[in-house]
Design an enzyme around this catalytic site. Structure first.
Site, mmCIF file in Angstrom:
data_model
loop_
_atom_site.group_PDB
_atom_site.id
_atom_site.type_symbol
_atom_site.label_atom_id
_atom_site.label_comp_id
_atom_site.label_asym_id
_atom_site.label_seq_id
_atom_site.Cartn_x
_atom_site.Cartn_y
_atom_site.Cartn_z
ATOM 1 C CE LYS A 132 37.527 49.431 33.214
ATOM 2 N NZ LYS A 132 35.923 49.783 33.224
ATOM 3 C CG ASP A 139 31.583 49.140 37.842
ATOM 4 O OD1 ASP A 139 31.851 49.509 36.830
ATOM 5 O OD2 ASP A 139 32.077 49.419 38.884
ATOM 6 C CE1 TYR A 163 40.552 52.353 34.803
ATOM 7 C CE2 TYR A 163 39.767 51.064 36.651
ATOM 8 C CZ TYR A 163 39.779 52.111 35.514
ATOM 9 O OH TYR A 163 38.355 52.430 35.242
ATOM 10 C CB SER A 210 32.758 52.082 30.963
ATOM 11 O OG SER A 210 31.731 51.239 31.952
ATOM 12 C CG ASP A 222 30.476 53.684 37.639
ATOM 13 O OD1 ASP A 222 30.487 53.081 38.745
ATOM 14 O OD2 ASP A 222 31.521 53.574 37.071
ATOM 15 C CG ASP A 230 29.823 51.049 42.216
ATOM 16 O OD1 ASP A 230 29.627 50.092 42.899
ATOM 17 O OD2 ASP A 230 31.149 51.645 42.068
#
Length: 562
Positions: free
Chosen positions: A229, A96, A238, A85, A98, A151
């Site tokens: 989402k 979050d 999800y 995203s 990534d 992450d």
């Protein structure tokens, strides 16, 4: 495998479609999920600070390896490349980050990334909730950096110095990589490949900023469709790790609908999305392009590519949603018969609601589509999976809970197999945490239980052996330590723990009203009826289970008599 089919319709939106789209966009803006400018700036600061940590890490390792001073000066950076995203610019409040770290050939993942960088991060004041997961399908370091979840993945390329303009779309970067590294790198490559399918990237990002940022959009020829989402989270479908569909999978599904209706407005695309995929004939794959191999090319990488014509194991996949970047993979490989059934049910509910909205010209509000699924109203019987750490802290609980969560889909598969499909399972992706005490830190997962409607008399199930097998599998965790405990037991809705009730209020009012109707006397064999309501119909359900457990050192309890 042949290329994807041509568009179904090139029809442009009518004035009524544009009006309905405006209503949908207004609803998304008023939902309050967009980040403020201050929150966006804080997120950008996190990326900048993290880049600084990585730069110092690379320079330190380069100097320690005895490379010349000139090379140390050159090795000023490792690439930090957000994907998902954040890379698409559609992240929302609470999302979050990534991110992929791309480092030179002499910096490895096992020691340099997880041990050395992990140690540096542990000493960083702005960082909390650090968790390294080196044996994951995609190895990752999880953390919160100034409160923002991050992450972090790692990929080492066959270069002594990583150029800032490294083109990851070039297949040559995959040379010499193991599969875990390829999977890490493909997070960025897949996002870039999806963007390549969008001719007007400027319109793509502009449109995304105009709508709710927690619902992604995929733009095709200057228009967008809302990526589901928010809908998927609201409806409890999800979670890749739990056997549902993750972010990449939903993005590919939405992108496919955009290809089929390239000129449609979002209010046209949403009902078409639900219609197509509620009726999709799985396991027919969803593809954005053709499947490509590289067996005999100049690079001859020979990486495993999803292709059921060549790979018998790929024929067992129930819901193939194929990533568009080489090597193509199934983004939904974790989907089981149980979760596919739930996904299909929720898509059908979405089809009915979105079709009613479309036929009413938007008179029926779009908010009906995003109503949450009330998991604890739908069932009266559950498997309660308590993840406990005795005498440990929250860090130990996060680690143990993450491992149990990654195996929970196996419990669902085992239960349905042990009961020959007569007992149906619905795993809840959300974990519920109890207040820590001096003895335990506890987090709990729930699996809703229902029984297939049968003409025969009610059947009781004894799941103790099944639960014991699952526990033994979980306790095979490579990093298990004394104090990490697991308990699996049957629970009735009226007996839900208080910390779960606190989480699901105000729905608890409904549960309290139902308690008086529930049978107050539990059975040792744990059979019982449950009711589930989906959309406008009520489905009578029955469920049964009675399982117990503790640490692997405890003795298996004796079976109670029926």
């Amino acid at each position: 495998m042949s290329d994807v089919t041509q568009p179904i319709s090139l029809a442009a939106p009518t004035p009524a479609d544009l009006k309905s789209t405006a209503q949908l966009e207004k609803l998304l803006r008023e939902a309050g999920l967009n980040e403020s400018s201050n929150e966006l700036a804080a997120r950008e600061d996190v990326v900048h600070e993290l880049q600084g940590v990585l730069d110092r890490w690379v320079k330190r390792l380069t100097a320690q390896r005895g490379y010349p001073d000139g090379m140390v000066d050159q090795a000023t950076t490792a690439l930090l490349l957000p994907f998902g995203s954040y890379r698409l610019g559609v992240h929302g409040r609470g999302s979050d980050i990534d991110a992929l770290v791309v480092g030179p050939s002499y910096i490895d993942r096992d020691h340099d990334f997880f041990d050395v960088l992990g140690g540096v991060l542990a000493e960083t004041e702005a960082l909390t909730e650090l968790q390294a997961v080196p044996r994951a399908y995609v190895p990752v370091i999880k953390m919160k950096f100034r409160g923002v979840p991050v992450d972090l993945l790692y990929a080492s390329v066959c270069l002594p110095v990583v150029p800032k303009d490294l083109d990851l779309r070039d297949r040559s970067v995959l040379r010499g990589m193991d599969l875990a590294t390829v999977r890490s790198l493909n997070g960025v490559r897949v996002a870039d490949e999806i963007m390549r399918l969008v001719p007007d990237a400027g319109a793509f990002r502009t449109t995304l900023r105009c709508v709710n940022v927690r619902i992604y959009c995929i733009v095709y020829r200057g228009v967008c469709v809302f990526y589901f989402k928010h809908w998927a989270k609201a409806r409890g479908v999800y979670s890749n790790v739990m056997g549902f569909v993750g972010g990449v999978g939903w993005a590919i599904l939405v992108a496919r609908v955009c290809q089929l209706y390239p000129n449609a407005a979002p209010s046209m695309l949403v009902p078409r999305f639900f219609k197509i995929f509620s009726q999709w004939k799985w396991p027919n794959p969803v593809l954005l392009g053709g499947i490509e191999h590289d067996d005999d090319g100049q690079l001859a990488l020979r990486l495993p590519v999803w292709d059921p014509r060549r790979n018998p194991r790929d024929r067992t996949h129930l819901m193939p949603v194929i990533t568009p970047a080489y090597p193509c993979m199934n983004s939904c490989y974790n989907v089981s018969h149980a979760t596919l059934r739930i996904i299909t049910e929720q898509l059908e509910i979405g089809r009915v609601i979105s079709q009613e909205i479309a036929e009413s010209g938007g008179a029926r509000g779009w908010e009906a589509l995003f109503q949450p699924f009330h998991f604890f109203k739908a069932y009266k019987s559950y498997l309660q999976v308590d993840v406990k750490v005795a005498g440990g802290g929250e860090a130990d609980l996060r680690e143990w809970k993450g491992w149990v969560e990654s195996r929970l889909r196996q419990l669902v598969i085992r239960v349905e197999m042990a009961t020959a499909g007569m007992l149906l399972c619905h795993p809840n992706p959300q974990a519920y945490a109890a207040k820590p005490n001096d003895r335990h830190c506890t987090a709990t997962f729930f699996v809703g239980l229902s029984k297939q409607q049968q003409k025969q008399a009610q059947v009781q199930f004894d799941l103790r052996a099944t639960a014991e097998e699952f526990k033994q599998e979980v306790y095979m965790y490579e990093f298990w330590r004394p104090g990490m405990e697991l308990e699996v037991k049957h629970a009735r809705r009226k007996d839900l723990p208080s910390y779960v009730m606190d989480h699901i209020l105000p729905a608890a009012g409904h549960l309290k009203r139902k308690r008086a109707q529930d049978d107050p006397s539990p059975s040792s064999s744990a059979s019982g009826d449950s009711e589930s309501s989906s959309s406008s119909r009520d489905v009578k359900r029955a469920a049964a289970a009675d399982t117990t457990g503790s640490s692997p050192e405890s003795k298996r309890p004796s079976c109670p008599s029926n």
